[in-house]
Motif scaffolding. Structure first.
Motif, PDB file in Angstrom:
ATOM      1  N   LEU A  47      71.438 -30.311  15.589  1.00  0.00           N
ATOM      2  CA  LEU A  47      72.355 -31.279  15.195  1.00  0.00           C
ATOM      3  C   LEU A  47      73.690 -31.375  15.288  1.00  0.00           C
ATOM      4  CD1 LEU A  47      72.615 -32.983  12.235  1.00  0.00           C
ATOM      5  CD2 LEU A  47      72.973 -30.776  11.112  1.00  0.00           C
ATOM      6  N   PRO A  48      74.416 -30.083  15.819  1.00  0.00           N
ATOM      7  CA  PRO A  48      75.730 -30.223  16.286  1.00  0.00           C
ATOM      8  C   PRO A  48      75.504 -31.275  17.708  1.00  0.00           C
ATOM      9  CG  PRO A  48      75.445 -28.223  15.517  1.00  0.00           C
ATOM     10  CD  PRO A  48      74.258 -28.788  15.487  1.00  0.00           C
ATOM     11  N   GLU A  49      74.845 -30.901  18.605  1.00  0.00           N
ATOM     12  CA  GLU A  49      74.755 -31.752  19.564  1.00  0.00           C
ATOM     13  C   GLU A  49      74.524 -33.230  19.412  1.00  0.00           C
ATOM     14  OE1 GLU A  49      72.729 -28.497  22.792  1.00  0.00           O
ATOM     15  OE2 GLU A  49      71.450 -29.865  21.786  1.00  0.00           O
ATOM     16  N   GLN A  50      73.722 -33.554  18.404  1.00  0.00           N
ATOM     17  CA  GLN A  50      73.594 -35.037  18.088  1.00  0.00           C
ATOM     18  C   GLN A  50      74.641 -35.537  17.438  1.00  0.00           C
ATOM     19  OE1 GLN A  50      69.770 -36.370  16.435  1.00  0.00           O
ATOM     20  NE2 GLN A  50      68.471 -35.134  17.977  1.00  0.00           N
ATOM     21  N   PHE A  51      75.259 -34.816  16.586  1.00  0.00           N
ATOM     22  CA  PHE A  51      76.461 -35.221  15.838  1.00  0.00           C
ATOM     23  C   PHE A  51      77.766 -35.693  16.820  1.00  0.00           C
ATOM     24  CE2 PHE A  51      80.616 -34.655  13.827  1.00  0.00           C
ATOM     25  CZ  PHE A  51      80.525 -35.318  12.635  1.00  0.00           C
ATOM     26  N   GLU A  52      77.850 -34.773  17.845  1.00  0.00           N
ATOM     27  CA  GLU A  52      78.824 -34.818  18.867  1.00  0.00           C
ATOM     28  C   GLU A  52      78.616 -36.468  19.551  1.00  0.00           C
ATOM     29  OE1 GLU A  52      80.973 -33.011  22.372  1.00  0.00           O
ATOM     30  OE2 GLU A  52      79.858 -31.701  21.244  1.00  0.00           O
ATOM     31  N   VAL A  78      83.776 -29.859  15.923  1.00  0.00           N
ATOM     32  CA  VAL A  78      83.449 -31.357  16.828  1.00  0.00           C
ATOM     33  C   VAL A  78      84.265 -32.435  16.272  1.00  0.00           C
ATOM     34  CG1 VAL A  78      81.688 -32.944  17.318  1.00  0.00           C
ATOM     35  CG2 VAL A  78      81.013 -30.410  17.243  1.00  0.00           C
ATOM     36  N   TRP A  79      84.238 -32.676  15.006  1.00  0.00           N
ATOM     37  CA  TRP A  79      85.155 -33.905  14.596  1.00  0.00           C
ATOM     38  C   TRP A  79      86.788 -33.639  14.906  1.00  0.00           C
ATOM     39  CZ3 TRP A  79      83.968 -38.276  12.067  1.00  0.00           C
ATOM     40  CH2 TRP A  79      84.987 -39.167  11.597  1.00  0.00           C
ATOM     41  N   ARG A  80      87.150 -32.671  14.719  1.00  0.00           N
ATOM     42  CA  ARG A  80      88.496 -32.326  15.243  1.00  0.00           C
ATOM     43  C   ARG A  80      88.784 -32.542  16.568  1.00  0.00           C
ATOM     44  NH1 ARG A  80      87.691 -29.151  10.939  1.00  0.00           N
ATOM     45  NH2 ARG A  80      87.367 -27.012  12.198  1.00  0.00           N
ATOM     46  N   ARG A  81      88.039 -32.139  17.387  1.00  0.00           N
ATOM     47  CA  ARG A  81      87.951 -32.136  18.846  1.00  0.00           C
ATOM     48  C   ARG A  81      88.189 -33.510  19.133  1.00  0.00           C
ATOM     49  NH1 ARG A  81      84.013 -31.829  22.327  1.00  0.00           N
ATOM     50  NH2 ARG A  81      82.788 -30.472  20.746  1.00  0.00           N
ATOM     51  N   LEU A  82      87.203 -34.257  18.681  1.00  0.00           N
ATOM     52  CA  LEU A  82      86.829 -35.687  19.201  1.00  0.00           C
ATOM     53  C   LEU A  82      87.715 -36.833  18.672  1.00  0.00           C
ATOM     54  CD1 LEU A  82      83.000 -36.044  19.676  1.00  0.00           C
ATOM     55  CD2 LEU A  82      84.898 -35.716  21.276  1.00  0.00           C
ATOM     56  N   ALA A  83      87.947 -36.533  17.074  1.00  0.00           N
ATOM     57  CA  ALA A  83      88.644 -37.860  16.225  1.00  0.00           C
ATOM     58  C   ALA A  83      90.081 -37.160  15.684  1.00  0.00           C
ATOM     59  CB  ALA A  83      87.729 -37.983  15.157  1.00  0.00           C
ATOM     60  N   LEU A 118      72.299 -41.549  20.870  1.00  0.00           N
ATOM     61  CA  LEU A 118      71.603 -42.346  22.027  1.00  0.00           C
ATOM     62  C   LEU A 118      72.519 -42.345  23.159  1.00  0.00           C
ATOM     63  CD1 LEU A 118      70.385 -45.544  20.290  1.00  0.00           C
ATOM     64  CD2 LEU A 118      68.903 -43.658  21.087  1.00  0.00           C
ATOM     65  N   ASP A 119      71.825 -42.072  24.455  1.00  0.00           N
ATOM     66  CA  ASP A 119      72.486 -42.211  25.601  1.00  0.00           C
ATOM     67  C   ASP A 119      72.583 -43.625  26.211  1.00  0.00           C
ATOM     68  OD1 ASP A 119      69.966 -42.744  26.950  1.00  0.00           O
ATOM     69  OD2 ASP A 119      69.715 -40.570  27.706  1.00  0.00           O
ATOM     70  N   THR A 120      73.032 -44.034  27.210  1.00  0.00           N
ATOM     71  CA  THR A 120      73.215 -45.202  27.818  1.00  0.00           C
ATOM     72  C   THR A 120      71.672 -45.798  27.933  1.00  0.00           C
ATOM     73  OG1 THR A 120      73.603 -44.429  30.077  1.00  0.00           O
ATOM     74  CG2 THR A 120      75.378 -44.996  28.686  1.00  0.00           C
ATOM     75  N   GLY A 121      70.759 -45.220  28.082  1.00  0.00           N
ATOM     76  CA  GLY A 121      69.270 -45.480  28.549  1.00  0.00           C
ATOM     77  C   GLY A 121      68.461 -45.597  27.060  1.00  0.00           C
ATOM     78  N   GLY A 122      69.306 -45.431  26.209  1.00  0.00           N
ATOM     79  CA  GLY A 122      68.591 -45.735  24.524  1.00  0.00           C
ATOM     80  C   GLY A 122      67.595 -44.730  24.271  1.00  0.00           C
ATOM     81  N   LYS A 123      68.005 -43.176  25.078  1.00  0.00           N
ATOM     82  CA  LYS A 123      67.272 -42.067  24.558  1.00  0.00           C
ATOM     83  C   LYS A 123      68.204 -41.107  23.748  1.00  0.00           C
ATOM     84  CE  LYS A 123      64.737 -38.537  26.650  1.00  0.00           C
ATOM     85  NZ  LYS A 123      65.208 -37.057  27.016  1.00  0.00           N
ATOM     86  N   VAL A 124      67.397 -40.599  22.695  1.00  0.00           N
ATOM     87  CA  VAL A 124      68.139 -39.563  21.753  1.00  0.00           C
ATOM     88  C   VAL A 124      68.354 -38.391  22.869  1.00  0.00           C
ATOM     89  CG1 VAL A 124      68.056 -38.130  19.711  1.00  0.00           C
ATOM     90  CG2 VAL A 124      67.401 -40.544  19.658  1.00  0.00           C
TER      91      VAL A 124
END
Length: 132
Positions: free
Chosen positions: A48-53, A96-101, A37-43
């Motif tokens: 899948l990778p974009e949504q996972f990120e 994605v996980w390693r880059r962010l977490a 979800l973005d700050t406006g409540g929209k997916v």
């Protein structure tokens, strides 16, 4: 907080997760399920990778608001509407996980679900962290 990640040699090799995490600290933070979800409540995100990120970034934002960091995560559950697709994209999702977490992996599980709250959502992450 101190964490000890355990991967016993009697179990299959842990790739992208830890078999067990022993955490000691004084504050436990329970993190609600986060989707893309973005700050406006929209997916947001078509893949899948974009949504996972985005879902992971949202989870980490909630954790940071509680004073935590990715290394404080003790447990994360991933809910996926298509586990086969999740497995196929596992290497990309791992990047994605390693880059962010980073590489301090929590204990994790992936659970297949029929659908999530928002019909467009493909993945949701929740978990808990132990802070000092």
């Amino acid at each position: 907080m101190s964490t000890e990640r355990l991967d016993p040699p009697e179990l299959s090799p842990a790739t992208g997760f830890s078999h067990a995490v022993v955490a000691t600290g004084s504050r436990v933070v329970f993190l609600a399920g986060q989707t893309a979800l973005d700050t406006g409540g929209k997916v947001v995100g078509e893949t899948l990778p974009e949504q996972f990120e985005r879902a992971l970034a949202n989870l980490l934002t909630a954790l940071a608001a509680a004073g935590g960091a990715p290394a404080d995560l003790a447990r994360v559950t991933v809910y996926a509407t298509d586990v086969a697709a999740y497995r196929e994209r596992a290497a990309e999702l791992g990047r994605v996980w390693r880059r962010l977490a980073g590489r301090d992996y929590p204990a994790m599980a992936v659970v297949g679900v029929v659908r999530l709250w928002d019909e467009e959502a493909m993945v949701e992450l929740d978990g808990f962290a132990v802070l000092p």
